[in-house]
Design an enzyme around this catalytic site. Structure first.
Site, PDB file in Angstrom:
ATOM      1  N   GLY A 208       2.741   5.779  -1.214  1.00 41.46           N
ATOM      2  CA  GLY A 208       2.614   5.023  -0.182  1.00 41.46           C
ATOM      3  C   GLY A 208       2.498   3.466  -0.478  1.00 41.46           C
ATOM      4  O   GLY A 208       2.428   3.217  -1.637  1.00 41.46           O
ATOM      5  N   ASN A 209       2.194   2.716   0.506  1.00 38.02           N
ATOM      6  CA  ASN A 209       1.837   1.345   0.322  1.00 38.02           C
ATOM      7  C   ASN A 209       0.654   0.931   1.394  1.00 38.02           C
ATOM      8  O   ASN A 209       0.294   1.630   2.080  1.00 38.02           O
ATOM      9  CB  ASN A 209       3.104   0.409   0.467  1.00 38.02           C
ATOM     10  CG  ASN A 209       3.728   0.517   1.827  1.00 38.02           C
ATOM     11  OD1 ASN A 209       3.183  -0.009   2.677  1.00 38.02           O
ATOM     12  ND2 ASN A 209       4.867   1.078   1.775  1.00 38.02           N
ATOM     13  N   ARG A 210       0.397  -0.256   1.094  1.00 37.74           N
ATOM     14  CA  ARG A 210      -1.025  -0.658   1.897  1.00 37.74           C
ATOM     15  C   ARG A 210      -0.701  -1.420   3.361  1.00 37.74           C
ATOM     16  O   ARG A 210      -1.581  -1.797   3.809  1.00 37.74           O
ATOM     17  CB  ARG A 210      -1.328  -2.086   1.093  1.00 37.74           C
ATOM     18  CG  ARG A 210      -2.136  -1.485  -0.174  1.00 37.74           C
ATOM     19  CD  ARG A 210      -2.805  -2.722  -0.840  1.00 37.74           C
ATOM     20  NE  ARG A 210      -3.301  -2.396  -2.036  1.00 37.74           N
ATOM     21  CZ  ARG A 210      -4.312  -1.785  -2.611  1.00 37.74           C
ATOM     22  NH1 ARG A 210      -5.049  -1.368  -1.525  1.00 37.74           N
ATOM     23  NH2 ARG A 210      -4.574  -1.556  -3.865  1.00 37.74           N
ATOM     24  N   SER A 211       0.527  -1.140   3.863  1.00 34.58           N
ATOM     25  CA  SER A 211       0.771  -1.671   5.234  1.00 34.58           C
ATOM     26  C   SER A 211      -0.072  -1.133   6.276  1.00 34.58           C
ATOM     27  O   SER A 211       0.012   0.091   6.343  1.00 34.58           O
ATOM     28  CB  SER A 211       2.272  -1.549   5.563  1.00 34.58           C
ATOM     29  OG  SER A 211       2.752  -1.927   6.742  1.00 34.58           O
ATOM     30  N   ALA A 275       7.154  -1.408   6.100  1.00 37.99           N
ATOM     31  CA  ALA A 275       7.320  -1.746   4.616  1.00 37.99           C
ATOM     32  C   ALA A 275       7.949  -0.296   4.383  1.00 37.99           C
ATOM     33  O   ALA A 275       7.088   0.647   3.624  1.00 37.99           O
ATOM     34  CB  ALA A 275       5.797  -1.747   4.288  1.00 37.99           C
TER      35      ALA A 275
END
Ligand code: CTP
Length: 422
Positions: A208-211, A275
């Protein structure tokens, strides 16, 4: 949107009237001028002082006070109002409003005003579902009143049923929807993506990512408040769905792609603030990967293994290619009539060479606007409440905006979009 708007709040005698105190406080904090009118019975549940303390303005109660001034006041209040909100709208007051009875200050103002009427019914479930109440609501709806549906939950009687007054966020959202009806995005359909995608490794893990989704949710809410029909395609985030927005939940980039292509069919604007993961694990394990397990993995001497990633589609890239194709068809004499052009807006979250990277993406994805932010700053990007952005226009001009709350950035973006649409 609420700044300096005149909101009349009518309080009826229902137990949920205590929740109206919080609503009045939130309206006042958002800059609205809030005048509260209480029915006689409402005063038995909450004292007028609670409302005047929150609204910083007088509270109106008695239509029959001896000076006769209230008779003038009720006309003036009605004339000045931008919206009249009645909550908790009791079965009794709904019946009076449906039939034009004006026997107290609240019902008299409701007859005297041309402002839109917002009703938040709350009562015992048997009273709410009674055919008389439903018939009254149907009359009021038919006449243009905006009804906020009560929620199902525990009622004052202890029973569970329909009839609970929703949270103040829902009430506030509904008031903003009604106030925004004639806004500068009225009649426009917009699609916003928000949050990051999660690309599964196995049934319990993902890449995943930090969005946080905050920018996208602010964009969707602002568009709603300006009168747009909004579809919000959201990755997994810890934010509440904004009232009055069609939220479509997705997890992966592939799901986001399908949801975007489906939603933009009828849309005027697409804002890709989501994102989207550029890569996904090439193989998704059907069962949870166990430590030391060797299923379909080449484990090295230390027990580590490499995760192979496959490319995800570039959603904006595919839309750019599709628009280039349809523009070419439209240039052929006798070709298809041009369809409604989709205004496309991208975001670029960068940690270095912000301006050069942004210019490249604007051109490569054939965007109308590209919003670039430097996510290496603590006051900008993932999770923060503020953003520092640069807005790149298709004509190669660039605007350098100061650090602003994400809600302010959202307003600035829609201002530019309104200009593009006109
Ligand atoms: N985007 C997209 N599809 C992808 C990846 C990104 O539509 N698979 C969109 C994003 O929503 C954003 C814009 O493209 O609006 C730019 O995203 P970004 O990740 O910064 O750009 P990339 O083209 O993926 O470039 P890079 O990862 O090399 O920085």
């Amino acid at each position: 949107m609420l700044l300096n708007r005149r909101v009349l709040v009518g309080i009826c005698g229902g137990i949920a009237s205590y929740k109206a105190v919080e609503l009045v406080s939130r309206l006042q904090q958002a800059g609205a001028l809030v005048d509260v009118i209480m029915s006689e019975r409402a005063e038995e549940f909450v004292r007028p002082l609670a409302f005047s303390t929150m609204s910083h303005r007088p509270v109106y109660t008695d239509l029959w006070e001896p000076s006769g001034r209230a008779a003038e006041t009720h006309i003036a209040l009605g004339e000045d109002a931008d919206v009249l909100v009645v909550l908790p709208a009791t079965a009794n007051t709904l019946a009076k409003l449906a039939h034009g009875i004006a026997d107290n200050m609240l019902t008299a103002v409701a007859l005297a005003t041309k402002a839109p009427l917002v009703l938040a019914p709350a009562m015992h479930h048997t009273m709410y579902t009674h055919p008389a109440t439903q018939a009254n609501l149907a009359i009021l709806r038919e006449r243009g009143a905006f009804i906020i549906e009560p929620e199902v939950g525990q009622l004052a009687s202890g029973e569970v049923g329909i009839g609970r007054l929703p949270d103040s966020s829902v009430l506030l959202g509904a008031i903003q929807v009604v106030l925004g009806r004639n806004g500068d995005l009225a009649g426009r359909r917009v699609v916003v993506t928000a949050g990051g995608t999660q690309e599964p490794i196995d049934p319990v893990r993902f890449v995943g990512n930090r969005s946080s989704g905050k920018m996208g949710y602010a964009l969707a809410t602002e568009a709603r408040d300006r009168g747009a029909d909004v579809i919000l395609i959201s990755g997994p985030v810890a934010l509440d769905a904004p009232y009055g927005v069609d939220v479509r939940r997705v997890e992966t980039a592939l799901q986001m792609r399908d949801a975007v292509f489906d939603a933009v069919e009828e849309a005027d604007v697409l804002v890709m603030s989501g994102a989207v993961a550029d890569y996904r694990p090439a193989e998704v394990a059907p069962q949870k990967l166990k430590k030391g397990g060797k299923e379909a993995r080449e484990v090295d001497a230390e027990g580590g293994f490499a995760l192979r990633l496959a490319r995800n589609p570039d959603i904006l890239g595919e839309l750019a290619a599709a628009s280039q194709q349809s523009e070419a068809v439209e240039r052929i004499p006798g070709g298809n009539r041009p369809r409604r052009r989709l205004v496309r807006i991208g975001f670029a979250a960068e940690t270095s060479d912000v301006l050069t990277n942004a210019r490249g993406k604007l051109a490569a994805k054939r965007l109308d606007l590209l919003i670039a932010n430097d996510v290496s700053r603590s006051d900008s990007g993932f999770g923060s409440e503020t953003n520092k952005v640069y807005i790149f226009h298709a004509d190669e001009t660039m605007e350098d905006l100061p650090v602003m709350p994400k809600t302010g950035v959202a307003a600035a973006i829609w201002d530019r979009v309104v200009h593009l649409l006109s």
